[in-house]
Design an enzyme around this catalytic site. Sequence first.
Site, PDB file in Angstrom:
ATOM      1  N   CYS A  40     -98.945  11.328  -9.379  1.00  0.00           N
ATOM      2  CA  CYS A  40     -98.439  10.919 -10.945  1.00  0.00           C
ATOM      3  C   CYS A  40     -97.879  12.376 -11.548  1.00  0.00           C
ATOM      4  CB  CYS A  40     -99.781  10.748 -11.590  1.00  0.00           C
ATOM      5  SG  CYS A  40    -100.558   9.058 -11.062  1.00  0.00           S
ATOM      6  N   ASN A  48    -103.426  13.478 -13.523  1.00  0.00           N
ATOM      7  CA  ASN A  48    -102.494  13.387 -12.183  1.00  0.00           C
ATOM      8  C   ASN A  48    -103.710  14.238 -11.253  1.00  0.00           C
ATOM      9  OD1 ASN A  48    -100.542  16.040 -11.134  1.00  0.00           O
ATOM     10  ND2 ASN A  48    -100.822  14.287 -10.190  1.00  0.00           N
ATOM     11  N   GLY A  49    -103.983  13.626 -10.081  1.00  0.00           N
ATOM     12  CA  GLY A  49    -104.583  13.801  -9.015  1.00  0.00           C
ATOM     13  C   GLY A  49    -105.887  12.846  -8.606  1.00  0.00           C
ATOM     14  N   TYR A  81     -92.612  19.940  -0.667  1.00  0.00           N
ATOM     15  CA  TYR A  81     -91.847  18.521  -0.878  1.00  0.00           C
ATOM     16  C   TYR A  81     -91.936  17.743  -2.267  1.00  0.00           C
ATOM     17  CZ  TYR A  81     -91.234  13.541  -0.071  1.00  0.00           C
ATOM     18  OH  TYR A  81     -90.754  12.240  -0.109  1.00  0.00           O
ATOM     19  N   GLY A 126     -93.735   9.580  -9.527  1.00  0.00           N
ATOM     20  CA  GLY A 126     -94.251   8.227  -9.534  1.00  0.00           C
ATOM     21  C   GLY A 126     -93.265   7.383 -10.163  1.00  0.00           C
TER      22      GLY A 126
END
Length: 468
Positions: free
Chosen positions: A12, A112-113, A251, A38
Site C-alpha cells: 500500500c 502500509n505493511g 523494485y 497499489g
Amino acid sequence: MLAEIKGINEECGVFGIWGHDKAAELTYYGLHSMQHRGQEGAGIVVSKDKELTGYKQLGLVNDVFKQVKFDDLSGKIALGHVRYATQGGKGLENVQPLLFQSLTSGMALAHNGNLMNATVLREELEKEGSIFQTTSDTEVLAHLMKRSGEINETTISEALNRVKGAYAYLILEDDTLYAALDPAGIRPLSIGRIGEAYVVASETCAFDQIGATFEREILPGELIKINQDGLTSFRFAPRDKRRMCAMEYVYLSRPDSDLNYVNVHASRKQMGKELAKEAPIDADLVIGVPDSSISAAIGYAEESQLPYEMGIIKNRYVGRTFIQPSQELRELGVKMKLSPVRGIVEGKRVIMIDDSIVRGTTSRRIVKMLKDAGAREVHVRIASPVITDPCYYGIDMSTKKELIGANYSIEEIGELIGADSIAYLSEQGLENAIVKDKTIHQGVCMACMTGVYPVAPADEKEKDISNC
C-alpha cells in the site's frame, strides 16, 4: 519476478496532510503519484471542524475520484491510501482509510505493511468482545487503541507496542494527525512541508507532485503528532539500526523517490555497476527489462563500457498486469506488455538486466522472446541477490515452495529460463549500492534473500500474510 509483471507487489501507500485549504485535492494528487504501490482501491478521509468524512472505492485513483466533488470533501486535514491486497480481503470494506465513528469522536486509520501477530491479537480482542468489520489486519490497531478509551500519544504508543511486524501508520483523530513507523523502520515514511502545512507520505515522489519540500524521514520507533501546536515527536520504542526493505530500492519505489536519504534511481544504477564488477561477460550490448530494471542496466553498461540499448519496449497502454493477484493473469500479461526490438537484438550477444526473479516464468518468456527476435546469446544478470524466502512484512511474496531460488541452484535457474548464462548481485553488492552513511542508521532488510528476519515470527501462527 521481472519488472512489473512478476510476483513482487507492494502492499500500500499512505498520504496525509495537515493545515491546507485544499487538503483533499492535494491528497488525491499525492495518491496518484503513488499509484504503483497499489491499484485495487483508494480512499480519502478529511476532517473539518473535527467532523470526519470519507470516500473510498475499488479501482485506480483516477477512476475512484473522477465523479467526486471535492467541495464535499472540504477540510484542512486529510488522510489517503492506495491499496494492494494479498490473499482474500479484496472487498470494499477493506479499502482504506478505515473510518470509525463514535459518540464522542471520529478516527481514520491508514496502514502500509503487515502485522505478523494480527491473527493472535484478533482472537484475543474478539474474546474480549471486539467486533471486527473487516478482514484487514489494520483494524486490529484501531481496537487496541480504543480499548484504552481516548486516542492520544499514550494510547497509540501502548497499542503500537502490542503489534509486531513492519508498518507505517497514519491516524487521523478529530483535528490531529499522527504518524508512526515500526521500530525496525522496514517501511518508508517521510515528512514534508508545503507552505505552513505538514505532509506525510510513503514516498517523497508525492511531495514533488504537490510542490512540497522534504523535511526528514520519520525514524524507526517514532510517533509524530501534528496539530495546532505544530509537530511533536514521541518515541514509543527504542531506536535501533534501520532495516529499510531492500525491495523498495530494487523494485517497488519510484525512481525519483528518496528513501532513508538515498535516491532510488541512483541506488539502482549503483546496483548495476556492482553487478558488472561481480559478473562481467563478453557481449555486444546491455538492455534492461522495463521499467524498474532500466536504471540498473544503465549502471551495468557504464561500468562494463558496453552500449546500453532499448532492446525491449513496454506497451504503455496496458495496465500493470503484475498488480493482479492471479499468477495466470501476470503470465498472460507478458506478451501484451513487452516486445523485443528485433533491429537492436538480432544477431547480437545481449546482456539482459532484470531486478529480480521469483518464479522464473516471466524470465523464461522474455529470454525466449529475445531469442525468437534473433538474439544470438542472452546473458541474464539480476541486480539483486537470489530470493529464497517469503516476506512477512507486507510484500506479496510467494511461499518458499514457489520461489525458484529456494528450490534450484543458480545454474539450474539459468537452464530453466533458457539463458546462456546467469548471475545475481551479491548481498554485499546490494548493501554497497544502498547504504551510504551508517552514522545516520541506514541499513536494509534482506530477509527474503537471506532468511534472516529483523522481526522474527514467534511461531507459525504469526506467519499469516495479512492485508494492509
